[in-house]
Design a protein around this motif. Structure first.
Motif, PDB file in Angstrom:
ATOM      1  N   VAL A  42       1.002  -1.234   0.138  1.00 50.10           N
ATOM      2  CA  VAL A  42       0.079  -0.096  -0.088  1.00 50.10           C
ATOM      3  C   VAL A  42       0.911   1.432  -0.134  1.00 50.10           C
ATOM      4  O   VAL A  42       0.688   2.249  -0.843  1.00 50.10           O
ATOM      5  CB  VAL A  42      -0.837   0.012   1.281  1.00 50.10           C
ATOM      6  N   ASN A  43       1.855   1.375   0.784  1.00 54.33           N
ATOM      7  CA  ASN A  43       2.812   2.362   0.989  1.00 54.33           C
ATOM      8  C   ASN A  43       3.640   2.858  -0.448  1.00 54.33           C
ATOM      9  O   ASN A  43       3.677   3.920  -0.682  1.00 54.33           O
ATOM     10  CB  ASN A  43       3.724   2.488   1.985  1.00 54.33           C
ATOM     11  N   PHE A 110     -11.810  -2.410   4.373  1.00 57.52           N
ATOM     12  CA  PHE A 110     -11.687  -3.761   3.669  1.00 57.52           C
ATOM     13  C   PHE A 110     -12.337  -4.791   4.931  1.00 57.52           C
ATOM     14  O   PHE A 110     -12.416  -4.280   6.059  1.00 57.52           O
ATOM     15  CB  PHE A 110     -10.665  -4.388   3.097  1.00 57.52           C
ATOM     16  N   TYR A 111     -12.511  -6.000   4.759  1.00 59.32           N
ATOM     17  CA  TYR A 111     -13.180  -6.796   5.799  1.00 59.32           C
ATOM     18  C   TYR A 111     -12.646  -8.332   5.681  1.00 59.32           C
ATOM     19  O   TYR A 111     -12.048  -8.556   4.472  1.00 59.32           O
ATOM     20  CB  TYR A 111     -14.633  -6.610   6.016  1.00 59.32           C
ATOM     21  N   GLU A 267      -7.252   1.077  -6.509  1.00 53.37           N
ATOM     22  CA  GLU A 267      -5.910   0.697  -6.464  1.00 53.37           C
ATOM     23  C   GLU A 267      -5.483   0.243  -4.989  1.00 53.37           C
ATOM     24  O   GLU A 267      -4.999  -0.794  -4.891  1.00 53.37           O
ATOM     25  CB  GLU A 267      -4.940   1.805  -6.750  1.00 53.37           C
ATOM     26  N   GLY A 268      -6.091   0.667  -3.979  1.00 57.09           N
ATOM     27  CA  GLY A 268      -5.884   0.219  -2.656  1.00 57.09           C
ATOM     28  C   GLY A 268      -6.830  -0.821  -2.592  1.00 57.09           C
ATOM     29  O   GLY A 268      -6.150  -1.632  -1.800  1.00 57.09           O
ATOM     30  N   GLN A 269      -7.915  -0.707  -3.066  1.00 58.20           N
ATOM     31  CA  GLN A 269      -8.764  -2.081  -2.731  1.00 58.20           C
ATOM     32  C   GLN A 269      -8.064  -3.414  -3.561  1.00 58.20           C
ATOM     33  O   GLN A 269      -8.250  -4.514  -2.880  1.00 58.20           O
ATOM     34  CB  GLN A 269     -10.256  -1.649  -3.284  1.00 58.20           C
ATOM     35  N   ASP A 270      -7.284  -2.932  -4.378  1.00 59.99           N
ATOM     36  CA  ASP A 270      -6.890  -4.085  -5.523  1.00 59.99           C
ATOM     37  C   ASP A 270      -5.899  -4.793  -4.529  1.00 59.99           C
ATOM     38  O   ASP A 270      -5.520  -6.041  -4.506  1.00 59.99           O
ATOM     39  CB  ASP A 270      -6.407  -3.563  -6.620  1.00 59.99           C
ATOM     40  N   ILE A 271      -5.017  -3.864  -3.877  1.00 62.16           N
ATOM     41  CA  ILE A 271      -3.914  -4.463  -3.199  1.00 62.16           C
ATOM     42  C   ILE A 271      -4.369  -5.096  -2.149  1.00 62.16           C
ATOM     43  O   ILE A 271      -3.741  -6.374  -1.577  1.00 62.16           O
ATOM     44  CB  ILE A 271      -2.798  -3.228  -2.559  1.00 62.16           C
ATOM     45  N   ALA A 272      -5.410  -4.760  -1.567  1.00 62.51           N
ATOM     46  CA  ALA A 272      -6.028  -5.422  -0.116  1.00 62.51           C
ATOM     47  C   ALA A 272      -6.642  -6.883  -0.592  1.00 62.51           C
ATOM     48  O   ALA A 272      -6.074  -7.923   0.020  1.00 62.51           O
ATOM     49  CB  ALA A 272      -7.121  -4.609   0.331  1.00 62.51           C
ATOM     50  N   ALA A 273      -7.028  -7.002  -1.697  1.00 65.84           N
ATOM     51  CA  ALA A 273      -7.740  -8.126  -2.286  1.00 65.84           C
ATOM     52  C   ALA A 273      -6.449  -9.085  -2.642  1.00 65.84           C
ATOM     53  O   ALA A 273      -6.658 -10.286  -2.371  1.00 65.84           O
ATOM     54  CB  ALA A 273      -8.657  -8.018  -3.594  1.00 65.84           C
ATOM     55  N   ASN A 275      -4.230  -9.445  -0.766  1.00 69.99           N
ATOM     56  CA  ASN A 275      -3.395  -9.960   0.487  1.00 69.99           C
ATOM     57  C   ASN A 275      -4.327 -10.458   1.141  1.00 69.99           C
ATOM     58  O   ASN A 275      -4.237 -10.718   2.386  1.00 69.99           O
ATOM     59  CB  ASN A 275      -2.943  -8.809   1.064  1.00 69.99           C
ATOM     60  N   GLY A 276      -5.487 -10.756   0.356  1.00 66.16           N
ATOM     61  CA  GLY A 276      -6.495 -11.795   1.098  1.00 66.16           C
ATOM     62  C   GLY A 276      -7.862 -11.235   1.940  1.00 66.16           C
ATOM     63  O   GLY A 276      -8.502 -11.828   2.673  1.00 66.16           O
ATOM     64  N   LEU A 277      -7.779  -9.900   1.892  1.00 64.54           N
ATOM     65  CA  LEU A 277      -8.928  -9.362   2.371  1.00 64.54           C
ATOM     66  C   LEU A 277      -9.941  -8.738   1.458  1.00 64.54           C
ATOM     67  O   LEU A 277      -9.654  -8.832   0.138  1.00 64.54           O
ATOM     68  CB  LEU A 277      -8.428  -7.652   3.113  1.00 64.54           C
ATOM     69  N   ARG A 278     -11.125  -8.884   1.828  1.00 62.19           N
ATOM     70  CA  ARG A 278     -12.391  -8.555   0.953  1.00 62.19           C
ATOM     71  C   ARG A 278     -12.538  -7.178   0.718  1.00 62.19           C
ATOM     72  O   ARG A 278     -12.426  -6.330   1.741  1.00 62.19           O
ATOM     73  CB  ARG A 278     -13.519  -9.097   1.549  1.00 62.19           C
ATOM     74  N   ALA A 279     -12.339  -6.902  -0.528  1.00 70.18           N
ATOM     75  CA  ALA A 279     -12.595  -5.347  -0.904  1.00 70.18           C
ATOM     76  C   ALA A 279     -14.046  -4.992  -0.995  1.00 70.18           C
ATOM     77  O   ALA A 279     -15.114  -5.541  -1.066  1.00 70.18           O
ATOM     78  CB  ALA A 279     -12.267  -5.105  -2.412  1.00 70.18           C
ATOM     79  N   ARG A 280     -14.202  -3.733  -0.634  1.00 68.45           N
ATOM     80  CA  ARG A 280     -15.758  -2.752  -0.514  1.00 68.45           C
ATOM     81  C   ARG A 280     -15.968  -2.560  -1.905  1.00 68.45           C
ATOM     82  O   ARG A 280     -17.001  -2.475  -2.273  1.00 68.45           O
ATOM     83  CB  ARG A 280     -15.635  -1.813   0.189  1.00 68.45           C
ATOM     84  N   ASP A 281     -15.052  -2.028  -2.706  1.00 72.09           N
ATOM     85  CA  ASP A 281     -15.216  -1.568  -4.094  1.00 72.09           C
ATOM     86  C   ASP A 281     -15.644  -2.811  -4.873  1.00 72.09           C
ATOM     87  O   ASP A 281     -15.182  -4.011  -5.039  1.00 72.09           O
ATOM     88  CB  ASP A 281     -13.795  -1.131  -4.437  1.00 72.09           C
ATOM     89  N   ALA A 282     -16.863  -2.329  -5.486  1.00 67.73           N
ATOM     90  CA  ALA A 282     -17.662  -3.296  -6.270  1.00 67.73           C
ATOM     91  C   ALA A 282     -17.040  -3.989  -7.568  1.00 67.73           C
ATOM     92  O   ALA A 282     -16.908  -5.336  -7.611  1.00 67.73           O
ATOM     93  CB  ALA A 282     -18.956  -2.891  -6.844  1.00 67.73           C
TER      94      ALA A 282
END
Lengths: 328, 294
Positions: A42-43, A110-111, A267-273, A275-282
């Protein structure tokens, strides 16, 4: 000897003079213990779009982090995996009480959820929560008294049971007690429980955050374990907040806001996804649909009436958790 | 200058006659138990550490050790040792000097106080500094008003390290200096040396091996300390993360190979300390035995 004494004096002088200099271009992000890779990525992405900015990272258990910030750790932002640890900072006056309205989705970009990891081929055919109380199944998760991860497991199991038994408290208690009786060892933290399951080969199913099961499989072999997503589980939020007192002192409020908002961008959501986190962005969620099976997520607010109530009724000394845990 | 009393503490080959009273089978059993114990509790973990460190191959190993986070952790660990060890040398010599050469009230109390870090859990040692220098601690408000940062920064880590390591040098020197007494210094002074010369040319050479022992142990602990440092560190990558803390975080995020690679560096450091200690003993065994009284 004189030179030696001079050296010592210089060292002592340096030591006394070395106070940290803060700048408006530098953020310290205090984060949870297993988020290093996520925030390293992310950074990197954030700095690419904001040249000259430095993001320092601190990682540890979020309860320890919250305590350190209360004692003066100069974190401009927190990115935690436990809501109650931010509430602790609210109680200390470092974060405003309405922080969850500061950013979209309850300030949780994310969640994740408590999910299952079973041995290859799923030999015990474990599909959902009701399989965990079978007599022939051994379950591994850490001690909910010491592990935030396990508290989610406890709450998820309770939430499932509340729904399955239509609020019959006696049956709910019986279910959770049975689940606890199926746990041969309560380790103190998530990492130790993983070792018990993976390396000591104890138990048939490990319960941990879905975001961590991929780390386990990558480290110990993709073909040795399978992820099983129960049809219903509990929403585990990854809350973020600006530490108001620190950001105001450092003059970093705007940068802190931009940084946390970046987590909500595609972009941030894609990185989270990744790394195994569920994204909020549809659109990002749709892109990674295959990796994140459908699951119906219950919310702590709806099932238990909020974290404050959970703390008082379940986790306080003598609460429901103690009653269940003690009856083992 | 070595009197026979002290000599009897010398390495064991000189006092082997004591073992003759044991029967042969008893000796064999004792040896087997000792080696098995050492093998299981000391050697095996060491092998495991190096084995895990190289589990992903040599390139993964070097990559783990050259990553920026690891390098800064190594730098910080060296810096902390470079500050805390010299300070503890000064402190250890002064404390040992005061206790061994002078009579004063509260001497027993001072000796007990020096031992305190050995008997207190390192976590408590760290928490003490949080209670003192934390934002809600005793001096927190004053420090903040004056813009001095101690906790969750390098000074806090150094303080915690000094606290847990300060008995090492003093403990090594006190019995040694006590046994040697004041005779040599008094002789030097009566021959016209000033106090500084007496210290530099008489006392220091007399205790140099004991001092070196203490420094080695002090350094090993300073670099390896986990508990106290963990409490005051703040765990900031590249700024306040020492090697032991870095090992923990790598392990926690399922990066066992990198964790053990860094751990192997720490283990290597311990081995170097051990080898240095053994070399010292081999090379200067007689001299050490003569000047080292316990």
């Amino acid at each position: 000897m004189k030179r030696f004494l001079f050296g010592v004096a210089t060292a002592a002088g340096l030591f006394l003079a070395s106070s940290q200099a803060w700048s408006a271009d530098t953020l310290l992000n205090a984060s949870y213990d297993v988020g290093r890779e996520l925030f390293a990525q992310v950074n990197k992405a954030f700095i690419a779009g904001h040249p000259g900015v430095t993001i320092d990272q601190s990682h540890a258990g979020t309860s320890a982090q919250a305590r350190a910030i209360a004692e003066g750790l100069g974190a401009d932002v927190v990115t935690f995996n436990q809501v109650i640890d931010i509430d602790f900072l609210v109680s200390k006056g470092l974060i405003s009480a309405d922080w969850q309205k500061d950013f979209p989705d309850n300030a949780s970009p994310f969640y994740s959820l408590p999910s299952f990891l079973v041995r290859a081929g799923n030999p015990k055919n474990i599909k959902g929560w009701n399989d965990l109380v079978r007599d022939d199944v051994q379950v591994i998760f850490p001690n909910p008294k010491t592990s935030g991860n396990a508290r989610y497991t406890y709450l998820a199991a309770t939430a499932y049971a509340k729904e399955a038994f239509k609020g019959d408290d006696a049956k709910v208690k019986e279910f959770v007690t049975k689940l606890f009786n199926n746990v041969p060892i309560f380790d103190s933290g998530g990492r130790a429980a993983t070792t018990t399951f993976v390396q000591r080969e104890i138990g048939d199913v490990l319960i941990t955050f879905e975001s961590e099961t991929r780390g386990v499989r990558r480290e110990y072999g993709e073909d040795k374990f399978e992820q099983v997503t129960p049809s219903v589980s509990l929403l585990a939020e990854f809350p973020v907040a600006i530490v108001d007192t620190v950001a105001d002192e450092h003059g970093t409020r705007d940068l802190a806001r931009t940084y946390l908002e970046f987590l909500y961008t595609p972009e941030g959501q894609d990185i989270a996804a990744r790394n195994g986190l569920r994204a909020r962005d549809a659109s990002v969620a749709a892109k990674y649909k295959a990796e994140f099976p459908d699951v119906r997520l219950l919310k702590v607010e709806d099932v238990f009436g909020g974290w404050a109530k959970v703390q008082a009724e379940h986790f306080a000394a003598g609460g429901l958790l103690d009653q269940t845990y003690g009856s083992r | 200058m070595a009197d026979p009393e002290i000599k009897s503490y010398a390495p064991h080959h000189e006092s082997q006659s004591a073992a003759v009273t044991e029967s042969r089978p008893a000796k064999a059993v004792l040896m087997i138990v000792t080696f098995a114990f050492l093998g299981i509790f000391l050697l095996l973990p060491l092998i495991v550490v190096f084995n895990e460190a190289f589990a992903r191959g040599l390139s993964a190993y070097t990559e783990a050790l050259t990553s920026p986070d690891t390098r800064s952790a190594i730098h910080l660990t060296l810096l902390v040792a470079a500050i805390s060890v010299p300070l503890n040398i000064v402190f250890g010599i002064s404390a040992a000097w005061a206790i061994a050469k002078f009579e004063f009230k509260g001497k027993a109390f001072l000796t007990t106080l020096i031992d305190l870090p050995f008997s207190v859990s390192p976590v408590i040692s760290g928490l003490v500094y949080v209670l003192l220098f934390g934002a809600q601690g005793l001096f927190g408000a004053w420090l903040k008003a004056h813009g001095i940062v101690i906790l969750f920064a390098v000074p806090g880590i150094v303080l915690a390290t000094i606290f847990v390591t300060f008995p090492f040098v003093a403990r090594e020197l006190i019995p040694l200096m006590q046994e040697q007494g004041n005779g040599d210094e008094e002789a030097a002074l009566s021959l016209g040396a000033n106090g500084w010369q007496a210290f530099w040319y008489v006392t220091l050479p007399n205790v140099k091996w004991g001092l070196l022992y203490g420094v080695l142990l002090c350094n090993a602990r300073a670099m390896g300390e986990f508990g106290a440092v963990s409490v005051v560190s703040g765990h900031i990558r590249g700024l306040t993360n020492t090697m032991p803390l870095h090992v923990e975080i790598l392990y926690n995020e399922y990066n066992a190979a990198a964790a053990f690679a860094v751990a192997s560096l720490l283990a290597g450091l311990a081995l170097v300390t051990l080898v240095l200690k053994t070399l010292l003993e081999m090379r200067y065994g007689a001299e050490i035995a003569a000047t080292r009284g316990h």
